[in-house]
Design a protein around this motif. Structure first.
Motif, PDB file in Angstrom:
ATOM      1  N   LEU A 194       5.367  47.293  59.114  1.00 48.89           N
ATOM      2  CA  LEU A 194       4.635  46.312  59.015  1.00 48.89           C
ATOM      3  C   LEU A 194       4.297  45.754  57.558  1.00 48.89           C
ATOM      4  O   LEU A 194       4.333  44.661  57.024  1.00 48.89           O
ATOM      5  N   LEU A 195       4.146  46.798  56.780  1.00 45.29           N
ATOM      6  CA  LEU A 195       3.857  46.501  55.216  1.00 45.29           C
ATOM      7  C   LEU A 195       4.977  45.832  54.753  1.00 45.29           C
ATOM      8  O   LEU A 195       5.102  44.984  53.851  1.00 45.29           O
ATOM      9  N   ALA A 196       6.348  46.397  55.256  1.00 46.16           N
ATOM     10  CA  ALA A 196       7.439  45.756  54.543  1.00 46.16           C
ATOM     11  C   ALA A 196       7.734  44.520  55.006  1.00 46.16           C
ATOM     12  O   ALA A 196       8.139  43.519  54.216  1.00 46.16           O
ATOM     13  N   LYS A 197       7.566  44.031  56.252  1.00 50.70           N
ATOM     14  CA  LYS A 197       7.767  42.830  56.885  1.00 50.70           C
ATOM     15  C   LYS A 197       6.600  41.609  56.205  1.00 50.70           C
ATOM     16  O   LYS A 197       7.206  40.695  55.980  1.00 50.70           O
ATOM     17  N   HIS A 198       5.582  42.182  55.885  1.00 49.78           N
ATOM     18  CA  HIS A 198       4.636  41.253  55.394  1.00 49.78           C
ATOM     19  C   HIS A 198       4.249  41.390  53.795  1.00 49.78           C
ATOM     20  O   HIS A 198       3.744  40.597  53.285  1.00 49.78           O
ATOM     21  N   ARG A 199       5.144  42.150  53.451  1.00 49.27           N
ATOM     22  CA  ARG A 199       5.254  42.465  51.864  1.00 49.27           C
ATOM     23  C   ARG A 199       3.610  42.824  51.310  1.00 49.27           C
ATOM     24  O   ARG A 199       3.210  42.580  50.426  1.00 49.27           O
ATOM     25  N   TYR A 200       3.039  43.551  51.970  1.00 47.80           N
ATOM     26  CA  TYR A 200       1.534  44.164  51.882  1.00 47.80           C
ATOM     27  C   TYR A 200       1.743  45.412  50.852  1.00 47.80           C
ATOM     28  O   TYR A 200       2.541  46.310  51.268  1.00 47.80           O
ATOM     29  N   PRO A 201       0.681  45.432  50.015  1.00 54.00           N
ATOM     30  CA  PRO A 201       0.652  46.943  49.307  1.00 54.00           C
ATOM     31  C   PRO A 201      -0.130  47.775  50.300  1.00 54.00           C
ATOM     32  O   PRO A 201      -0.678  47.732  51.159  1.00 54.00           O
ATOM     33  N   ARG A 202       0.560  49.140  49.841  1.00 52.85           N
ATOM     34  CA  ARG A 202      -0.105  50.282  50.742  1.00 52.85           C
ATOM     35  C   ARG A 202      -1.655  50.397  50.358  1.00 52.85           C
ATOM     36  O   ARG A 202      -2.131  49.747  49.433  1.00 52.85           O
ATOM     37  N   ARG A 203      -2.421  51.035  51.082  1.00 53.80           N
ATOM     38  CA  ARG A 203      -3.923  51.045  51.127  1.00 53.80           C
ATOM     39  C   ARG A 203      -4.409  51.379  49.943  1.00 53.80           C
ATOM     40  O   ARG A 203      -5.397  50.586  49.245  1.00 53.80           O
ATOM     41  N   ALA A 204      -4.235  52.409  48.982  1.00 52.50           N
ATOM     42  CA  ALA A 204      -4.632  52.846  47.812  1.00 52.50           C
ATOM     43  C   ALA A 204      -4.547  51.836  46.932  1.00 52.50           C
ATOM     44  O   ALA A 204      -5.340  51.447  46.403  1.00 52.50           O
ATOM     45  N   LYS A 205      -3.291  51.175  46.860  1.00 52.89           N
ATOM     46  CA  LYS A 205      -2.890  50.267  45.908  1.00 52.89           C
ATOM     47  C   LYS A 205      -3.718  48.993  46.266  1.00 52.89           C
ATOM     48  O   LYS A 205      -4.396  48.249  45.287  1.00 52.89           O
ATOM     49  N   ALA A 206      -3.913  48.602  47.398  1.00 51.51           N
ATOM     50  CA  ALA A 206      -4.727  47.460  47.905  1.00 51.51           C
ATOM     51  C   ALA A 206      -6.196  47.595  47.303  1.00 51.51           C
ATOM     52  O   ALA A 206      -6.892  46.587  46.804  1.00 51.51           O
ATOM     53  N   TYR A 207      -6.553  48.815  47.438  1.00 53.13           N
ATOM     54  CA  TYR A 207      -8.305  48.811  47.052  1.00 53.13           C
ATOM     55  C   TYR A 207      -8.168  48.581  45.590  1.00 53.13           C
ATOM     56  O   TYR A 207      -9.189  47.928  45.077  1.00 53.13           O
ATOM     57  N   ALA A 222      -3.905  41.667  47.987  1.00 58.16           N
ATOM     58  CA  ALA A 222      -4.694  42.805  48.452  1.00 58.16           C
ATOM     59  C   ALA A 222      -5.596  42.111  49.590  1.00 58.16           C
ATOM     60  O   ALA A 222      -5.941  42.732  50.690  1.00 58.16           O
ATOM     61  N   ARG A 223      -6.196  41.013  49.237  1.00 57.39           N
ATOM     62  CA  ARG A 223      -7.171  40.514  50.090  1.00 57.39           C
ATOM     63  C   ARG A 223      -6.421  40.153  51.643  1.00 57.39           C
ATOM     64  O   ARG A 223      -7.012  40.317  52.816  1.00 57.39           O
ATOM     65  N   GLN A 224      -5.423  39.636  51.527  1.00 60.68           N
ATOM     66  CA  GLN A 224      -4.309  39.335  52.597  1.00 60.68           C
ATOM     67  C   GLN A 224      -4.185  40.641  53.441  1.00 60.68           C
ATOM     68  O   GLN A 224      -4.313  40.552  54.685  1.00 60.68           O
ATOM     69  N   ARG A 225      -3.866  41.820  52.625  1.00 67.19           N
ATOM     70  CA  ARG A 225      -3.702  42.886  53.279  1.00 67.19           C
ATOM     71  C   ARG A 225      -4.837  43.367  54.063  1.00 67.19           C
ATOM     72  O   ARG A 225      -4.780  44.038  55.347  1.00 67.19           O
ATOM     73  N   PHE A 226      -5.948  43.594  53.744  1.00 66.69           N
ATOM     74  CA  PHE A 226      -7.018  43.794  54.315  1.00 66.69           C
ATOM     75  C   PHE A 226      -7.569  42.854  55.568  1.00 66.69           C
ATOM     76  O   PHE A 226      -7.991  43.442  56.612  1.00 66.69           O
ATOM     77  N   ALA A 227      -7.267  41.624  55.372  1.00 68.21           N
ATOM     78  CA  ALA A 227      -7.448  40.626  56.397  1.00 68.21           C
ATOM     79  C   ALA A 227      -6.871  40.928  57.469  1.00 68.21           C
ATOM     80  O   ALA A 227      -7.052  40.916  58.681  1.00 68.21           O
TER      81      ALA A 227
END
Length: 729
Positions: A194-207, A222-227
Motif C-alpha cells: 500500500l505504501l508503495a502503491k500510493h508513494r506514502y512515507p513510512r510512519r517514522a518519516k511521516a511524523y 505526510a499529511r496525505q499518509r496520515f489521512a
C-alpha cells in the motif's frame, strides 16, 4: 529518560515519562493529551516557508507576506467604538542591515501581549495594509524564534495553540521527540504494497515530515499518509464489523406464493418505478440469507420508500415472522399507520395467523391509552399482529414479539444508537433483518465513512404523479413582496388547496410582543414565531373565513394528532407550524409551502420541508422568505435550494456548509475515533481509494495472520466506546 519508554511503543508511552511531569501536566491541561501518540498527532495547521520572506523595505501593498523581525516597541490603547484594546507592536527587520521598521496591530491581543516582548524575534505573516500614512500588518500570524538562524532553512510549523501552550513551547517539546522518531520506536503497520502503491512515507518519516519538514511539499505528502491511515483503519473496522454481522444467525425469509406479498402486488393501483423494482429485488434477495440483512435505503422525499419497505415486510410475514417499523415522532408513526392500512386494505384484517388471509397492523406510541396499548401488546406477543408501527414505545421492556423477523427504522438519524440496538435485540435467538430508511440524501463520502458496513440502495426516480416543485426567494424587506406573499397564500386557499406556513420557533419573547411583521427599519432581525404568524393571519381581513390552525411540539400528543388528521381531511386550510411536519407528513391537497426566515434552516431541512407539497399530482410551490440583504452569505444557501431539486446535490452542498464535524458521532466521549486528519469534504478520492484497498485485503482472507502488525493496531485503533458505536450502528 527516553530509555524508560523502550518497553512500550513510543506512541503508547506516557508523556510524563518522556517529557517530565511538569511538561506533561501542561500538555494535558491545554489539550487533554496523556500519551506521546496523542501529542505526535497534534499536527500543524499550516507552515510558513522561509523562502517566502520579504524585506520590510520591499513590502507590496495588499499582498500576503512573511517577515522575520525583532520587537523594538510595544504599546496598548483602548478602542473608542467598542469595548476592548488594541495592542501595537513595532518591529525591526532582522534580515536587512538598514533595520527597516513596521507596525503591527492586534485587536484584544491577549496572547500577543504575552508573547511579543521587546527583544523577541519572530516570524510574522499577514496581509499588508495601510494605516495613518504607513504600512502595517493587522492581526498577523506569528511564530517565536530563538534566533534569526532558526528561520533557515526549514519551514516553520504553526500549531493549534493556547495561551499557556504557545507555538514555540509546542515546537520545543516536539523537538525532544524528533530524535526518537525511528523505525524501531515508530514501527510501520500499513502493508508495504500500500505504501508503495500510493508513494506514502513510512510512519517514522511521516511524523518527521509533518513536524519538521525540509520542504512544505514533504509535510503535505505526510499529511496525505496520515489521512489515508485514518480512512484505511476506519474502512477496515467497518469491513470487519460487516463480516461479524454476516456470521450471526438469522432466519431466511423466503417468498410464499399466493400469500400477502403477491396479493399486495396484484392490487397496487400504480406501477412501481424501475428503481423501486430493483431495490425491492435487492432487499428480497437479502431476506433469503440465513444471516441478517443490514441495508440502508435512501431516496428523495416522496420517492416511494414506504411501499418498497412494505413489500419486504409482507415477505417476512408470509414466512411466519413479524416486522416492527420504528418512527421518530408520533405524528410520523400515525401517518405510517394510516397510509399502510390504506395501502393494504382488507389485507390488514387479520385472519388466523399464518394462513395468508391477512395480518394485524397495530400502532403503539407513548400516548396510547391503556386499553389500546394492552390490545397492541397482546397482538404482538401472540403473533396475530404481523406489523407493529410505533415510536420509542416499541423499545419498552413489556413489548414481546412472537417472532421478530424484520426491523424497519425510518429516518434513522433521529434515533440514538442504543434505541436502534434495543429494538433489534428483541429478536432474541435469531437476529432480525434490518432495513434503515432515510429521506435525507447522504453524500457518497459520508455513506462510505459512517455507513460503510451497510449495503446501500437508492431510489432516485420519483413515481409518476409527483408534480414538480417551484421554489422562490421572497425578500421581505420589500413591501410589495410582503404583500404578495399573503395574497399568494389566500389565492391558493381560494383554489381549494391547502398551505403550510413554517416558522423557526413557537413563540416570541416578551420583548418582541406586538412585533408581528418586521419592517426594514425596525425589527428586521426578529424571527417570526408560530404564535405571531397565527395571530397575524387571523387578524387580516383577507383571511376571514379561512380555516387556520397552529401546530407545534408543545401541544399534547392527542391535540397534535387531531390537528394533523383535520389537515389531512381538508378541514384546515392553512397550517402554521414548526418543523414538526418536516418528515413523513403526506397531504396530497397541500400545494404551497411558505418557510418564514428560511435562512434559519439548513439546506437538507429546507429540502425536506419543500417535499411536503406537490405530492398529489398538483404542482407545488415553495416560498423562502428572508429579511436579509440579497448579498448576505446566508442567502446563498437559499439560492442553492432555489436552483435545484436534486437532493444528493443539495446534500453535498449542506455538507460543505456545515463542515463534517465529528462524523462518527462520538465526540462527546473523548474517543480516539474523532478523525483528525481525514476530511470527508477534501478527501473524497482518498476515502474511495482506502475502501478499495480494504476490499482487496479482505478478499485475500486470513489477513490478520498475514499482517500481524496491522491486526494489532486494528484491535486497538478504536477504543471501546467507538467499538460499541460501530457494533450498534
Amino acid at each position: 529518560m527516553m530509555g524508560e519508554t523502550k518497553a512500550v511503543p513510543l506512541e503508547q508511552a506516557e508523556l510524563s515519562l518522556v517529557l517530565g511531569a511538569k511538561n506533561a501536566g501542561a500538555l494535558e491541561k491545554a489539550f487533554g493529551y496523556t500519551t506521546v501518540g496523542q501529542f505526535l498527532w497534534h499536527f500543524p495547521r499550516r507552515y510558513v516557508d522561509v523562502g517566502e520572506l520579504t524585506p520590510i523595505a520591499e513590502l507590496p501593498f495588499d499582498e500576503h507576506v512573511t517577515v522575520v523581525a525583532q520587537v523594538t516597541n510595544v504599546s496598548q490603547r483602548q478602542m473608542h467604538s467598542r469595548r476592548g484594546f488594541i495592542f501595537e507592536v513595532t518591529v525591526s527587520d532582522e534580515l536587512d542591515r538598514n533595520g527597516q521598521e513596521l507596525k503591527m496591530t492586534f485587536f484584544n491581543g491577549y496572547q500577543a501581549r504575552q508573547d511579543l516582548q521587546v527583544g523577541t524575534i519572530a516570524m510574522f505573516s499577514g496581509k499588508v495594509g495601510w494605516y495613518q500614512d504607513h504600512l502595517q500588518l493587522s492581526q498577523p500570524d506569528y511564530a517565536i524564534l530563538d534566533t534569526v538562524a532558526e528561520a533557515d532553512p526549514r519551514p516553520i510549523p504553526i500549531y493549534p495553540a493556547s495561551a499557556k501552550m504557545p507555538n514555540k513551547k509546542i515546537r520545543d517539546l516536539l523537538s525532544l521527540l524528533i530524535d526518537e522518531m525511528t523505525e524501531e520506536q515508530l514501527p510501520e503497520f500499513l502493508p508495504e504494497q500500500l505504501l508503495a502503491k500510493h508513494r506514502y512515507p513510512r510512519r517514522a518519516k511521516a511524523y518527521l515530515d509533518r513536524h519538521h519538514p525540509r520542504e512544505i511539499k514533504h509535510a503535505y505528502i505526510a499529511r496525505q499518509r496520515f489521512a489515508f491511515e485514518e480512512a484505511f483503519m476506519l474502512q477496515l473496522s467497518l469491513a470487519e464489523r460487516n463480516r461479524a454481522v454476516g456470521s450471526q444467525p438469522a432466519i431466511a425469509r423466503k417468498p410464499v406464493k399466493g400469500k400477502l406479498a403477491e396479493k399486495f402486488d396484484s392490487r397496487l393501483p400504480f406501477t412501481l418505478t424501475d428503481d423501486q423494482i430493483e431495490v425491492g429485488r435487492e432487499i428480497s434477495a437479502d431476506l433469503l440469507n440465513a444471516h441478517p440483512m443490514h441495508r440502508l435505503l435512501q431516496g428523495e422525499v416522496g420517492s416511494g420508500k414506504t411501499v418498497v419497505a412494505l413489500r419486504a415486510i409482507l415477505q417476512v410475514i408470509d414466512s411466519g415472522g413479524q416486522a416492527a417499523l420504528l418512527a421518530p415522532t408520533e405524528v410520523l408513526a400515525a401517518q405510517h399507520y394510516s397510509s399502510i392500512k390504506k395501502m393494504l386494505g382488507d389485507l390488514a384484517e387479520p385472519g388466523l395467523f399464518g394462513e395468508g388471509e391477512g395480518t394485524g397492523v397495530a400502532l403503539l406510541t407513548g400516548s396510547a391509552k391503556t386499553a389500546q396499548r394492552r390490545q397492541a401488546l397482546l397482538g404482538i406477543a401472540s403473533g396475530e399482529t404481523g406489523l407493529i408501527i410505533g415510536t420509542h414505545a416499541l423499545l419498552g421492556e413489556h413489548v414481546r414479539f412472537a417472532e421478530l423477523g424484520l426491523v424497519v427504522i425510518d429516518e434513522q438519524h433521529r434515533f440514538g444508537v442504543e434505541q436502534r440496538d434495543a429494538l433489534r435485540a428483541k429478536g432474541e435467538e435469531n437476529v432480525p433483518h434490518t432495513l434503515v430508511m432515510t429521506a435525507t440524501p447522504i453524500p457518497r463520502t459520508v455513506a462510505m465513512t459512517v455507513f460503510g458496513d451497510l449495503d446501500t440502495s437508492t431510489i432516485k426516480k420519483l413515481p409518476a404523479g409527483r408534480a414538480p416543485i417551484s421554489t422562490h426567494i421572497v425578500p421581505m424587506q420589500l413591501t410589495g413582496y410582503r404583500d404578495r406573499l399573503f395574497s399568494r397564500i389566500r389565492e391558493e386557499v381560494a383554489k381549494g388547496h391547502q398551505v403550510y406556513v413554517v416558522c423557526p420557533r413557537i413563540s416570541e419573547t416578551a420583548a418582541e410582543q406586538g412585533i408581528l411583521v418586521a419592517t426594514a427599519e425596525d425589527g428586521a432581525n426578529q424571527t417570526m414565531s408560530v404564535e405571531a404568524m397565527f395571530e397575524l393571519l387571523s387578524s387580516m381581513p383577507s383571511f376571514d373565513g379561512v380555516r387556520l390552525e397552529a401546530l407545534h411540539s408543545q401541544l399534547d400528543s392527542q391535540d397534535k394528532q387531531e390537528i394533523m388528521d383535520e389537515f389531512a381531511d381538508g378541514q384546515i386550510d392553512v397550517l402554521v407550524s414548526t418543523t414538526v411536519i418536516e418528515v413523513g407528513v403526506d397531504v396530497h391537497n397541500a400545494t404551497l409551502m411558505v418557510i418564514m426566515d428560511a435562512e434559519r434552516f439548513g439546506i437538507s431541512q429546507l429540502h425536506q420541508l419543500r417535499g411536503r407539497v406537490g405530492r398529489g399530482g398538483l404542482p407545488g410551490t415553495c416560498l423562502l422568505t428572508t429579511w436579509l440583504d440579497a448579498d448576505h452569505q446566508s442567502v446563498n444557501r437559499l439560492r442553492t435550494i432555489e436552483s435545484t431539486l436534486d437532493g444528493f446535490e443539495l446534500a453535498e452542498a449542506d455538507l460543505a456548509e456545515r463542515k463534517e464535524g465529528n462524523i462518527l458521532g462520538v465526540q462527546q466521549s473523548g474517543s480516539r475515533s474523532t478523525l483528525r486528519e481525514l476530511s470527508i469534504i477534501k478527501d473524497r478520492g482518498l476515502i474511495e481509494s482506502a475502501r478499495d484497498d480494504v476490499q482487496e485485503l479482505m478478499k485475500q482472507g486470513a489477513w490478520a495472520t498475514k499482517y500481524p502488525e496491522l491486526f494489532a493496531v486494528a484491535e486497538s485503533w478504536i477504543d471501546q466506546s467507538t467499538r460499541e458505536f460501530l457494533n450498534k450502528n
